[in-house]
Design a protein around this motif. Structure first.
Motif, PDB file in Angstrom:
ATOM      1  N   PHE A  55       0.816  -1.213   0.000  1.00 17.44           N
ATOM      2  CA  PHE A  55       0.000   0.000   0.000  1.00 17.44           C
ATOM      3  C   PHE A  55       0.852   1.266   0.000  1.00 17.44           C
ATOM      4  O   PHE A  55       0.454   2.292  -0.528  1.00 17.44           O
TER       5      PHE A  55
ATOM      6  N   VAL B 221       0.385   4.050  -2.825  1.00 14.06           N
ATOM      7  CA  VAL B 221       0.151   5.470  -2.548  1.00 14.06           C
ATOM      8  C   VAL B 221       1.200   6.323  -3.261  1.00 14.06           C
ATOM      9  O   VAL B 221       0.884   7.343  -3.868  1.00 14.06           O
TER      10      VAL B 221
ATOM     11  N   ALA C 149      -5.682   7.624 -11.662  1.00 15.32           N
ATOM     12  CA  ALA C 149      -5.428   7.364 -10.240  1.00 15.32           C
ATOM     13  C   ALA C 149      -6.194   6.142  -9.754  1.00 15.32           C
ATOM     14  O   ALA C 149      -5.747   5.434  -8.854  1.00 15.32           O
ATOM     15  N   VAL C 150      -7.366   5.920 -10.311  1.00 12.42           N
ATOM     16  CA  VAL C 150      -8.167   4.774  -9.870  1.00 12.42           C
ATOM     17  C   VAL C 150      -8.705   4.031 -11.084  1.00 12.42           C
ATOM     18  O   VAL C 150      -8.667   4.538 -12.204  1.00 12.42           O
TER      19      VAL C 150
ATOM     20  N   THR D 282      -8.085  -1.929  -3.034  1.00  4.39           N
ATOM     21  CA  THR D 282      -8.774  -0.875  -2.292  1.00  4.39           C
ATOM     22  C   THR D 282      -8.216   0.497  -2.655  1.00  4.39           C
ATOM     23  O   THR D 282      -8.963   1.438  -2.895  1.00  4.39           O
ATOM     24  N   VAL D 283      -6.897   0.592  -2.702  1.00  2.00           N
ATOM     25  CA  VAL D 283      -6.271   1.883  -3.012  1.00  2.00           C
ATOM     26  C   VAL D 283      -6.676   2.358  -4.406  1.00  2.00           C
ATOM     27  O   VAL D 283      -6.950   3.540  -4.621  1.00  2.00           O
ATOM     28  N   PHE D 284      -6.739   1.418  -5.360  1.00  3.00           N
ATOM     29  CA  PHE D 284      -7.024   1.810  -6.744  1.00  3.00           C
ATOM     30  C   PHE D 284      -8.488   1.612  -7.126  1.00  3.00           C
ATOM     31  O   PHE D 284      -8.837   1.764  -8.298  1.00  3.00           O
ATOM     32  N   ASN D 285      -9.323   1.246  -6.170  1.00  2.00           N
ATOM     33  CA  ASN D 285     -10.732   0.988  -6.467  1.00  2.00           C
ATOM     34  C   ASN D 285     -10.879  -0.056  -7.573  1.00  2.00           C
ATOM     35  O   ASN D 285     -11.770   0.016  -8.400  1.00  2.00           O
TER      36      ASN D 285
ATOM     37  N   VAL E 161       0.416   6.470  -7.008  1.00  2.00           N
ATOM     38  CA  VAL E 161      -0.714   7.368  -7.299  1.00  2.00           C
ATOM     39  C   VAL E 161      -0.248   8.816  -7.249  1.00  2.00           C
ATOM     40  O   VAL E 161      -0.534   9.628  -8.134  1.00  2.00           O
ATOM     41  N   LEU E 162       0.508   9.097  -6.207  1.00  2.00           N
ATOM     42  CA  LEU E 162       0.990  10.464  -6.000  1.00  2.00           C
ATOM     43  C   LEU E 162       1.810  10.931  -7.194  1.00  2.00           C
ATOM     44  O   LEU E 162       1.577  12.007  -7.754  1.00  2.00           O
TER      45      LEU E 162
END
Lengths: 340, 517
Positions: free
Chosen positions: A174, A178, A193-194, A287-290, A181-182
Motif C-alpha cells: 500500500f 500510494v 489514479a483509480v 482498495t487503493v485503486f478501487n 498514485v501520488l
C-alpha cells in the motif's frame, strides 16, 4: 509439453532445451502419479484451511445476521433471519453442507441472499488478470535485473541492484501504491489514479491496469531479483560452469544454456511463492485503486461475517495458488532432470 | 425515514494518501472556492460522473430494501421518486405528491399526485401504483419503522390521483415520514424485475453493473427541466480512492467523502469543497434509567465539562458546528433561542459534588470506529472531562459487538445519526418513553406530553411553541450530550454547479446539477 518431462541430459551441451524425442511411457505415468499425489495433498490442505476459515468467522464477535442488520431491527426479525441463513445450526454442520457443494462448483449463498459463485464471477477474473500481469512483470523484470547484476559480480550494477531490491522488498504494497498514485497520477497526470469500470464490469481502459500492477509487482520484484541473483551466483560456482568457461564457450551461451537452466528450479520456486503474496497483496492494492476485484468482496464479506463468501474466496484463490505451485514443481522436476 | 448506518459505513480513517496528498496541493493558500454562480445561466448537456461509497458485497437493487451502499441509494433516488423530499424551509418539499392535506384530527392525510407524472415507459402514475409501493415498503422487515403508525391496511387509493394514509394516532409531521424511502414502482413489479423496473424519477437507467451505473435524462420528467444528459455513478470502496479519482479528474463529484478528503482538497483551486451543514450527529449517550449517570446533576456536569469548540475543531477538523444538546439541528423548528451551553468546570465540579458522584472510580466510555471521528470524539471527551475530575477510559468495540451489546444498553457510549433536519424525528425515535430506540433509557412525562401535543396540533405557530418546550426539556434533562454537528462534505470539480447543500437525504437530489463547460 512433450519435452520437459523426458529431458534427462542436463549437461547436454548441444541439443536444444527440451528435445523432440519420443516420450517414454514410464516417465509419463510417473509424472501422473506425482501430480495426482500432489493434488490430493493440496486438496486436503485446502479443506483444512477452509475449516479454519469457518472456525475463524465463528470466533469473530457478532454473526452474519447482526452484521447485515439495520440499526433497530427487532430481536424477532434477527432470529428469523438467523434461521433463514442457517446460523442457528452448528458450525460443523454448516461447514459440512458447504463443503459437499464445493465439488459441483456450488459455493453456497451469501448472507445477502446471492449465490456466492455469481458474486465472484466478475471480480475474480479481474483479480486474476491483475495478479497474472503482476506475476508476468515480476518474472520479466526480476530475471532481467538478476541477470544484469550477476553479469559483473560485485560491480556497481550488482551492488545497486541488490541494494535496491532489498529496499523495495521491504515496502508494503500500500505504500508503493500510494507513492505511485501520488507521482504518476496526481503530480504528473500520466496515468489514471483509480480504476473505473465499464458497462461489462471490467476496467474501462488498459491504462488503469498499469499502476495497480506495478504496486503489486514492485515488492515481488525486489524479492525475486534477489532470488535470481543468488541462484545464478550459486550456479556459477558449479564445476560444469567452470568447465564451460575453460572450454572457451561464449559468455551468452554459458548463460543461456548452462547458468539459467541450472538456476531455474530456484527461480520457479521463488515465483511460485510470490503468487500467494500477489493475491494477498491484491486485497490491499485493489482498495487503493478501487480495482473491481476480489479484494473488496473479501473485505466486505469479513465485515458481514459471511462465511460462505469468505470460504468461497479462499477456495478459488487456493485452487489458483495450488495450480501455480504445481506448475512450479513441474518446472523444477523438468529442470533438474526428474531427479527430485 | 429510518436512519441506519447507510451514510456512514465507510468512513475512512485518515491514513495513507491524505497525509501525503496534503503536501502536494501546490502553492496557493488563498482558497477562492465558491464559483461565481450568480451570473451564470444554467447550461444543458454533459455527463456528470459521481463517485459514491459502497461495498461490492452489499450491492442491492431493491428500493424498499436496506441500502447500506451510498451508491445504490443514489442510483435508486435518481431513478425512482418518493412522495416527498427534504426541503430547506419547511423541511418537507413536494415530489411525486404535489400537495397534501390532513383531516382535522391529523390522523387522515390525503396526498395528491403530481400532474403529468409518468413512469419511464410512458404509462401514467396512478394512486394504485403508489399504494402498492407503500404497502410493499411497509411489509419489509423495517417497514414499521419507516412508516410508523400506518398499518398496511390503512394505505388506500382514492380515484387515480389521491393516496390516503390513515395514522393510528394524530401525526402533524406525517408528510415528513414519506421523504425518501417511499420509492414508487409500478404496481405488481416482480422482485426479479426490480433492477430494471421503470421509475418516475429525473433519470432513467441505461445500465447497471456491480454497483456502477449510467443514468440518462428523463425528458418527460414532471418535476421540471433536467439539465444533465447523463449521470454516471461509480462505486468506491474507500474515501481515499474516491478523493484521488476526483483530484485526478476521473470523476466530477466525490459524494459524502468526509473531512479528511476536504482538508486535502482545500488547497486545490480546481476543486470545490461543498459543505452540507447539520449532516451528522455523534452525541454521547448517558444512561438515565439507572447507573452512575442516572442523576440529572451528573449529566449536567458532563455537559458543562465538555469543550465543544475544541471537539469540533479537532474531531471534525473544523468541518462542523457546535451543538447545544438538542438533536435535530437542521430543523426549521430547531430552538435557536435556547441559551448555548458552554464549558464551566467550576459549576460541573460543584454539581458532581452535590450529586455525590464517585470520583475515585474510572468510568468506561464505549465507542466504535464505524465512522471517521467517532472514536476520536470519545478520546478527546475523556481527556476534557478529566479536568473536571472525572476519570473516563475509552473502550473501542468492534462494530457488530457495539451494536449488539452496547447500543441501547450502555451507561456511557457514543452514537451517531444521519438525519438532523427534524426535532420530531429524534423525539419519536429515541426520546419518547416507549420509543423503540431509546438510547439513553429516558422516560420523562413532561417530554412525552409535549411530544403528543405537538403531534396533535394542527396550527403551525402553535406547534412551533410546543416544539420549543419539548426542546427545552430535552436540553435540560435528556441523556444526550450533543457537542457538535458534522458537516456532510462533497468534493466537486470546478465546473460542477447546482449541487445539493441540504443535510442527510438531501445529498442525493442531483436533478438540478449542471456543468459549466
Amino acid at each position: 509439453m512433450a519435452g520437459p518431462l523426458t529431458r534427462t541430459a542436463r549437461y547436454d551441451r548441444g541439443g536444444p532445451a527440451g528435445g523432440t524425442g519420443p516420450r517414454p511411457v514410464p516417465a509419463l505415468s510417473r509424472a501422473v502419479r506425482y501430480v495426482s499425489g500432489v493434488l490430493a495433498r493440496r486438496a486436503l490442505l485446502l479443506a483444512v484451511l477452509l475449516a479454519f476459515v469457518f472456525a475463524a468467522v465463528e470466533l469473530l464477535p457478532g454473526d452474519a445476521a447482526t452484521a447485515t442488520s439495520e440499526r433497530g431491527e427487532s430481536a424477532a426479525d434477527l432470529a428469523a433471519r438467523r434461521h433463514l441463513l442457517g446460523l442457528d445450526r452448528p458450525v460443523l454442520e454448516r461447514f459440512g453442507q458447504w463443503m459437499t457443494g464445493l465439488p459441483t462448483g456450488d459455493l453456497g449463498t451469501s448472507a445477502r441472499g446471492e449465490p456466492v459463485a455469481d458474486l465472484l464471477s466478475r471480480p475474480f477474473p479481474n483479480t486474476l488478470l491483475l495478479g497474472g500481469l503482476a506475476l508476468l512483470v515480476t518474472l520479466v523484470v526480476s530475471l532481467a535485473l538478476g541477470c544484469w547484476a550477476s553479469a559483473r559480480p560485485g560491480g556497481a550494477v550488482d551492488r545497486a541492484v541488490s541494494g535496491g531490491a532489498t529496499a523495495v522488498l521491504a515496502l508494503p504494497e500500500f505504500v508503493v501504491a500510494v507513492a505511485l498514485v501520488l507521482v504518476f497520477a496526481l503530480w504528473t497526470d500520466w496515468l489514471p489514479a483509480v480504476t473505473l469500470t465499464d458497462a461489462d464490469g471490467s476496467p474501462a481502459s488498459w491504462e488503469m491496469l498499469v499502476l495497480p500492477t506495478l504496486a503489486l509487482a514492485v515488492p515481488q520484484i525486489g524479492w525475486n531479483t534477489r532470488i535470481v541473483r543468488a541462484a545464478l551466483a550459486d550456479e556459477s560456482k558449479a564445476p560444469h560452469i567452470e568447465t564451460a568457461v575453460l572450454d572457451g564457450l561464449p559468455r551468452h551461451r554459458i548463460f543461456t544454456h548452462h547458468l539459467l537452466p541450472g538456476a531455474l528450479p530456484t527461480i520457479a520456486a521463488g515465483l511460485a511463492t510470490s503468487t500467494g503474496m500477489l493475491l494477498g497483496g491484491a486485497v490491499v492494492v485493489e482498495t487503493v485503486f478501487n480495482y473491481p476485484g476480489i479484494g473488496s468482496v473479501l473485505a466486505g464479506a469479513v465485515t458481514d461475517r459471511d462465511s460462505p463468501v469468505i470460504a468461497g474466496v479462499v477456495a478459488v484463490t487456493g485452487v489458483v495458488i495450488t495450480g501455480v505451485l504445481l506448475l512450479a514443481d513441474l518446472v523444477r522436476t523438468w529442470a533438474s532432470g526428474g531427479r527430485t | 425515514m429510518n436512519v441506519n448506518r447507510r451514510q456512514v459505513l465507510w468512513a475512512g480513517g485518515g491514513i495513507g494518501a491524505a497525509a501525503l496528498l496534503a503536501a502536494c496541493g501546490g502553492g496557493d493558500e488563498s482558497s477562492s472556492k465558491s464559483p461565481s454562480e450568480k451570473n451564470e445561466k444554467p447550461r444543458k448537456g454533459g455527463t456528470l460522473r459521481v463517485g459514491a461509497l459502497g461495498r461490492a458485497s452489499a450491492v442491492t437493487r431493491d428500493p424498499h430494501g436496506t441500502q447500506t451502499n451510498e451508491s445504490d441509494y443514489l442510483i435508486i433516488s435518481l431513478v425512482h421518486d418518493t412522495l416527498t423530499v427534504p426541503g430547506a424551509r419547511p423541511n418537507t418539499a413536494p415530489r411525486l405528491a404535489a400537495s397534501w392535506t390532513p383531516s382535522d384530527d391529523l390522523k387522515t392525510w390525503r396526498f395528491t399526485l403530481a400532474e403529468g407524472a409518468t413512469f419511464h415507459d410512458g404509462t401514467p402514475v396512478t394512486a394504485e401504483d403508489v399504494v402498492w409501493s407503500l404497502k410493499r415498503l411497509r411489509n419489509t422487515p423495517s417497514g414499521a419503522s419507516r412508516l410508523p403508525g400506518i398499518k398496511p391496511g390503512n394505505i388506500k387509493a382514492e380515484g387515480t390521483g389521491t393516496v390516503v394514509l390513515v395514522s393510528d394516532y394524530p401525526n402533524a409531521e406525517l408528510p415528513q415520514l414519506t421523504r425518501l424511502t417511499t420509492f414508487v414502482l409500478k404496481k405488481d413489479t416482480a422482485d426479479k424485475d426490480l433492477g430494471k423496473a421503470p421509475g418516475t424519477g429525473p433519470f432513467k437507467l441505461d445500465w447497471f453493473r456491480s454497483g456502477n451505473a449510467r443514468l440518462v435524462r428523463n425528458e418527460d420528467w414532471y418535476g421540471g427541466d433536467v439539465l444533465l444528459d447523463a449521470i454516471e455513478v461509480k462505486i468506491f470502496e474507500s474515501p481515499q480512492a474516491m478523493a484521488n479519482a476526483l483530484l485526478a479528474g476521473q470523476i466530477d463529484v466525490a459524494s459524502n467523502v468526509g473531512a479528511v478528503a476536504a482538508r486535502t482538497a482545500e488547497r486545490r483551486e480546481d476543486v470545490q469543497v461543498v459543505r452540507r451543514p447539520n449532516d451528522m450527529a455523534m452525541p454521547i449517550v448517558m444512561r438515565t434509567a439507572d447507573g452512575p449517570f442516572a442523576d440529572p446533576k451528573v449529566r449536567e456536569a458532563l455537559r458543562l465539562a465538555v469543550d465543544r469548540e475544541a471537539m469540533v475543531k479537532q474531531v471534525l477538523s473544523g468541518y462542523g458546528t457546535v451543538g447545544n444538546d438538542i438533536l435535530g439541528t437542521g430543523d426549521p423548528a430547531y430552538a435557536k433561542d435556547i441559551a448555548q451551553r458552554t464549558r464551566d468546570l467550576a459549576r460541573a465540579k460543584s454539581l458532581l459534588d452535590e450529586a455525590g458522584f464517585d470520583l475515585s472510580r474510572t468510568y468506561e466510555l464505549l465507542t466504535t470506529e464505524d465512522i471517521s471521528g467517532l472514536a476520536e470524539s470519545a478520546t478527546l471527551f475523556a481527556s476534557q472531562v478529566r479536568e473536571a475530575g472525572i476519570k473516563v477510559k475509552v473502550v473501542k468495540q468492534e462494530s457488530a459487538t457495539f451494536w449488539d451489546r452496547t447500543w441501547l444498553k450502555g451507561d456511557l457510549y457514543t452514537t451517531y445519526w444521519g438525519t438532523n433536519d427534524s426535532v420530531v424525528f429524534f423525539a419519536s425515535k429515541t426520546m419518547v418513553s416507549d420509543s423503540g430506540q431509546n438510547e439513553a433509557g429516558w422516560k420523562n412525562t413532561a417530554f412525552d406530553a409535549a411530544y403528543r401535543k405537538a403531534m396533535g396540533t394542527k396550527d403551525t405557530a402553535e406547534r412551533a411553541k410546543v416544539l420549543r418546550e419539548l426542546q427545552r426539556i430535552e436540553h435540560d434533562e435528556s441523556g444526550y450530550l450533543l457537542w457538535g454537528m458534522a458537516d456532510g462534505i462533497d468534493l466537486a470539480a470546478a465546473a460542477v454547479r447546482g449541487l445539493p447543500t441540504l443535510p442527510g437525504y438531501g445529498r442525493v437530489q442531483l436533478q438540478s446539477a449542471w456543468l459549466a463547460r
